[in-house]
Enzyme design. Structure first.
Site, PDB file in Angstrom:
ATOM      1  N   ASP A  76      44.724  84.435  61.672  1.00 25.28           N
ATOM      2  CA  ASP A  76      44.834  83.247  60.840  1.00 25.28           C
ATOM      3  C   ASP A  76      46.259  83.071  60.328  1.00 25.28           C
ATOM      4  O   ASP A  76      46.760  83.906  59.574  1.00 25.28           O
ATOM      5  CB  ASP A  76      43.864  83.387  59.664  1.00 25.28           C
ATOM      6  CG  ASP A  76      43.763  82.132  58.819  1.00 25.28           C
ATOM      7  OD1 ASP A  76      44.379  81.119  59.183  1.00 25.28           O
ATOM      8  OD2 ASP A  76      43.067  82.171  57.785  1.00 25.28           O
TER       9      ASP A  76
ATOM     10  N   ASP B 252      48.009  75.123  61.526  1.00 30.85           N
ATOM     11  CA  ASP B 252      47.092  76.165  61.096  1.00 30.85           C
ATOM     12  C   ASP B 252      46.182  76.565  62.243  1.00 30.85           C
ATOM     13  O   ASP B 252      45.540  75.716  62.866  1.00 30.85           O
ATOM     14  CB  ASP B 252      46.270  75.655  59.906  1.00 30.85           C
ATOM     15  CG  ASP B 252      45.338  76.712  59.335  1.00 30.85           C
ATOM     16  OD1 ASP B 252      45.723  77.898  59.324  1.00 30.85           O
ATOM     17  OD2 ASP B 252      44.236  76.352  58.896  1.00 30.85           O
TER      18      ASP B 252
END
EC number: 3.4.23.12
Length: 496
Positions: A174, A374
Site C-alpha cells: 500500500d 494510490d
C-alpha cells in the site's frame, strides 16, 4: 486583384474541369466538417477506439502468470487478493466478496484519505489498549475513529520473509500507508484468521522490541497518525482505519528478507497482538509511503528510495513489485507535486482526453483539489466538475449502447446485452510536464456482470476533495516511484 474562374468556353473542357473542381470543393467541405466535429482530426474516432470482447472484462478462473520488463532479484510477484493466483482464495472461494462490498470499502478508503488530508478534520480519542505480556491494560491513546486510513479492499499482495529463520508472509502492499505490520503470536487480545502461519517472535533469534524511550518509538506519530503508548518499557503502536479495521501491538524490529541476497537486519515493524477488520486472510500490510518508517525509507541505503510495480489487467494474472532501479526504459516522468500530506504521493493532472479529444476542464479544477496516486484505492476519484464533463463526453461516444442503472458509486453504466464485443473510446490522462498516459481498456470499464459495465471513475463530493488516481487505472502500466528524484514514471506494457 482577386481572380475569378470562368467556365464559359470550350464546353467539353469546361464540363470536365468544373466537375472535378466541384468534387474537390465538396471533399474539402466534408473533411473540414469532420474535423470540426472530431476535435480537429479527420476520422479521429477510428484510431481512438478500443474494440474488445466483453468477456475480457470478466475475471477468469485460472491463474495466468504474466511477465514484465522489470525483472531483478529484488522483484516480488504481485497478485490480486481475490483472484485465482492468490492462495488466499484458491482454496477458499467463498471468501471472495461481492463487487458492491468492494466498492463500498473503496468509498470508505477514499473518504478517510481525504479526511486525513483535511487538516481541519476533527479526531476523537478512543479507548484502546496497551500490552503487558499476555494481558491488556486499558489506556487512552489518540486513535482517530473518523477519519482514519481505510485499507478498503486491499487488492494486491506480495510475499516477503521475516525473522530468523525466515518465515514467509503475504502482505497487502500500500503506497497510502507507512507502517508495516503483521499479526503475531500469542495474539494476546485478538487475531483474525490468516492463510500463512501467524508470525511467532519467540521463534526468531533476531527479534527484539523497541523501547518506549527510543527516538524510533516517537516516529510512530507520523507513520500512524497516532501517538505511541507504552507497556512497561516496550513501545506500543496503534493504527485504526476508516472502515474501523485496526491493528495494535508491540513496535519491534527483526530481519526483513526481500530476496536471498536482499536482507535487512533491524527492520522496524508492528507486531500485532490485537487485529480486527477487513484484512481477509492476509498476514498484514507492507507500507510503501514516504515516512521514515516505510519500507521505502528503511531500505533506502540499498534501493535509493526507488521502486516500481505493475498491476495486471485482470485478477487472474500476476504483476510485480521491484525495489531499486529497473529496466523500465520507456517510462515518462512527471514531477511529484508539493503537498502537506508528506506520506502520500501527489501528482498533477492537467487534462483528460476522451476518444482523442481534450475535455474542456480548467486546470484550476485539478489544482484546487490536488491528486494522489494510490495503489490501494480501486476507482479513480475526480473533482465532480471534471467527472461530470468526462461522463458526458464518454456517454456521447457510447450512445449506440443502451444505458444501464447506476451500480454503487459508479453511475455511467451501459447495457451490452446482445453484444459479444464493443467499441469504447480511449481515455488518456495528461500529467505535469506534458506526460500523457493511455489507459488500458480494463482501466476504463468495470464489468458489473456478463452484460453490464460501468465507467471506472467516480466523482468526489466536492471540488475541494483530494483526487485519487486509483489502481484500476494503473493496470498494465509500469509505475515507477523515484522518490529521491522527486518524480513518478509511467511506462506502457509493464505486464499483461
Amino acid at each position: 486583384m482577386a481572380s475569378t474562374l470562368h467556365c464559359s468556353f470550350f464546353p467539353f473542357v469546361k464540363f470536365l474541369f468544373c466537375s472535378s473542381l466541384l468534387s474537390i470543393l465538396v471533399s474539402i467541405c466534408f473533411i473540414e466538417k469532420s474535423n470540426a466535429l472530431e476535435g480537429g482530426k479527420a476520422n479521429s474516432q477510428l484510431p481512438h477506439l478500443h474494440t474488445l470482447q466483453i468477456s475480457s472484462l470478466l475475471p477468469a478462473s485460472v491463474c495466468s502468470h504474466s511477465t514484465g520488463s522489470s525483472k531483478t532479484q529484488s522483484t516480488l510477484k504481485v497478485f490480486h487478493r481475490h483472484g485465482p493466483c492468490s492462495k488466499h482464495t484458491r482454496q477458499n472461494p467463498t471468501t471472495k466478496p461481492l463487487l458492491a462490498d468492494l466498492l463500498s470499502y473503496d468509498q470508505s478508503r477514499a473518504k478517510s484519505i481525504q479526511a486525513r488530508l483535511n487538516f481541519n478534520s476533527n479526531t476523537d480519542n478512543i479507548k484502546t489498549t496497551t500490552l503487558n505480556k499476555n494481558k491488556f491494560i486499558d489506556r487512552k491513546a489518540n486513535l482517530p475513529v473518523q477519519p482514519g486510513i481505510s485499507l478498503g479492499s486491499g487488492n494486491y499482495l506480495v510475499t516477503i520473509g521475516l525473522g530468523t529463520p525466515t518465515k514467509t508472509l503475504s502482505l497487502i502492499f500500500d503506497t497510502g500507508s507507512d507502517l508495516t505490520w503483521t499479526q503475531c503470536e500469542p495474539c494476546a487480545r485478538s487475531c483474525y484468521t490468516q492463510k500463512d502461519p501467524i508470525f511467532n517472535p519467540a521463534s526468531s533469534s533476531s527479534y527484539s522490541n523497541i523501547s518506549c524511550s527510543s527516538s524510533q518509538c516517537s516516529q510512530l506519530t507520523s507513520a500512524t497518525g497516532n501517538d505511541p503508548a507504552c507497556s512497561s518499557t516496550t513501545c506500543v503502536y496503534g493504527i485504526q482505519y476508516g472502515d474501523q479495521s485496526f491493528s495494535k501491538g508491540f513496535f519491534s524490529k527483526d530481519k526483513l528478507t526481500i530476496s536471498p541476497t536482499d536482507v535487512f537486519p533491524g527492520f522496524l515493524f508492528g507486531c500485532g497482538q490485537d487485529n480486527q477488520g477487513l484484512f481477509g486472510r492476509t498476514s498484514g500490510l507492507l507500507g510503501l509511503g514516504r515516512d521514515p518508517l516505510s519500507v521505502v525509507s528503511q531500505t533506502a541505503a540499498k534501493y535509493g528510495r526507488y521502486f516500481s510495480y505493475c498491476l495486471p489487467s485482470t485478477s487472474s494474472s500476476t504483476g510485480h513489485l521491484t525495489f531499486g532501479k529497473s529496466s523500465a526504459g520507456n517510462a515518462k516522468f512527471t514531477p511529484f507535486a508539493s503537498s502537506q500530506g508528506a506520506s502520500f504521493y501527489f501528482i498533477e493532472i492537467t487534462s483528460i482526453y476522451i476518444g482523442g479529444r481534450q475535455l474542456s476542464i480548467s486546470e484550476t479544477i485539478f489544482k484546487n483539489s490536488g491528486t494522489i496516486i494510490d495503489s490501494g484505492t480501486v476507482i479513480t476519484r475526480l473533482p465532480p466538475t471534471a467527472y461530470s464533463t468526462m461522463s458526458a463526453a464518454f456517454k456521447q461516444l457510447m450512445k449506440k449502447y443502451p444505458s444501464a442503472p447506476a451500480y454503487s458509486i459508479l453511475d455511467t453504466c451501459f447495457d451490452f446485452s446482445g453484444y459479444t464485443s464493443v467499441s469504447i473510446p480511449t481515455v488518456t490522462f495528461e500529467f505535469g510536464g506534458g506526460v500523457k498516459v493511455d489507459l488500458h481498456p480494463n482501466g476504463i470499464l468495470v464489468a458489473i456482470g456478463k452484460t453490464q459495465a460501468c465507467l471506472a471513475f467516480a466523482g468526489n463530493g466536492d471540488d475541494t476533495d483530494v483526487g485519487i488516481f486509483g489502481n484500476t487505472q494503473q493496470k498494465t502500466l509500469e509505475v515507477v516511484y523515484d522518490v529521491a528524484g522527486g518524480k513518478l514514471g509511467f511506462g506502457a506494457g509493464g505486464c499483461k
